[in-house]
Design an enzyme around this catalytic site. Sequence first.
Site, PDB file in Angstrom:
ATOM      1  N   ASP A  90       0.861  -1.174   0.000  1.00 35.13           N
ATOM      2  CA  ASP A  90       0.000   0.000   0.000  1.00 35.13           C
ATOM      3  C   ASP A  90       0.906   1.235   0.000  1.00 35.13           C
ATOM      4  O   ASP A  90       2.094   1.146   0.329  1.00 35.13           O
ATOM      5  CB  ASP A  90      -0.885  -0.041   1.246  1.00 35.13           C
ATOM      6  CG  ASP A  90      -1.700   1.223   1.430  1.00 35.13           C
ATOM      7  OD1 ASP A  90      -2.304   1.678   0.459  1.00 35.13           O
ATOM      8  OD2 ASP A  90      -1.704   1.744   2.564  1.00 35.13           O
ATOM      9  N   ASP A 122      -0.271   5.069   0.941  1.00 35.97           N
ATOM     10  CA  ASP A 122      -0.531   6.086   1.963  1.00 35.97           C
ATOM     11  C   ASP A 122      -0.408   5.511   3.377  1.00 35.97           C
ATOM     12  O   ASP A 122      -1.093   4.549   3.740  1.00 35.97           O
ATOM     13  CB  ASP A 122      -1.926   6.673   1.779  1.00 35.97           C
ATOM     14  CG  ASP A 122      -2.047   7.490   0.508  1.00 35.97           C
ATOM     15  OD1 ASP A 122      -1.014   7.705  -0.153  1.00 35.97           O
ATOM     16  OD2 ASP A 122      -3.174   7.905   0.183  1.00 35.97           O
TER      17      ASP A 122
END
Length: 328
Positions: free
Chosen positions: A84, A86
């Site tokens: 991922d 963020d």
Amino acid sequence: MSSHGNVRRFIEGTAVPPLSDEAQRIAGAAAAAAAFEESFGIHVEDFQTGIDAVSGAANSGGSIRITEPDPDIPQHATAAAFFDVDNTLIQGSSLILLAMGLYRKKFFTLKEILPVVWMQVKYRVKGSELPDAMVSGRALALEFIKGRRVDELQAICREMVDKQLLDRTYQGTRELAQMHIDAGEQVWLVSATPVQVGQMLAERLGFTGALGTVAEEQDGVFTGRLIGDILHGPGKQHAVAALTAIQQFDLEQCTAYSDSSNDIPMLSMVGTAVAINPDKELRHHAKSHGWLIRDYRSVRRVFSTLALPALAASAVAAAAALAFRSRP
């Protein structure tokens, strides 16, 4: 002997008649659906949206891979790591930073950007994603870029990556990614952020590629429509399933990293799941399932404690000043 033949003809013609073309199609579709459910835990329709996301990313980047592997490192072709972006790879929200960049280029007005600034303040306080806000924010973003040239957005994304995002990366996460690269494994970013942002990050960091939210383009201009899923929550699972089928990964040999409980579907697909800077729900889930946990947020915690009030005050003050100056 003739009685056996009569029995066989009765079974074939009456009890189990030959399947028509339509019946065979339905049976084949049912078998395929069962295979997808067993392999990836998703429906065929979800797999197709994942395929759309992967093909959209490949079209955006000119190739499914952004970076070719080091020829001196033996490749582990069936293993990959999915990261991922963020709050896992970078501190904060790439979407908010992109929105600010679009505002500076006059893609939208101050009134339209103020809610996004407030979202960033809440993001800093909670340290986790706000799903409804993220989905509505991306819908707004699609509307803002409708009719704009693709190369214009690419230039903004490139500037943001080089001047902001690279400085916000967590060193610990980058070291984990490098560990996979050194082991000859592919490293993919999988994020709800626009695919152009993810691909430029992947290029700068030497990762294999990136899957992200793909905005449809036609003749070099954005149409305002999506291709495939918004890569948030289950959308990431669908895209990783499609990429796995295309690249022929063995999910048991793969690793996934995220900070958010929204990504539990993706994390649950792989042999090794790692919670990085996890939100409260993901931390609890990771502990109960024996997943690894890594936390690189010590600097961010200090920032949030000491500087968050100043951040909020500055945002409001700046907005008020800009609004005052914009009056006739």
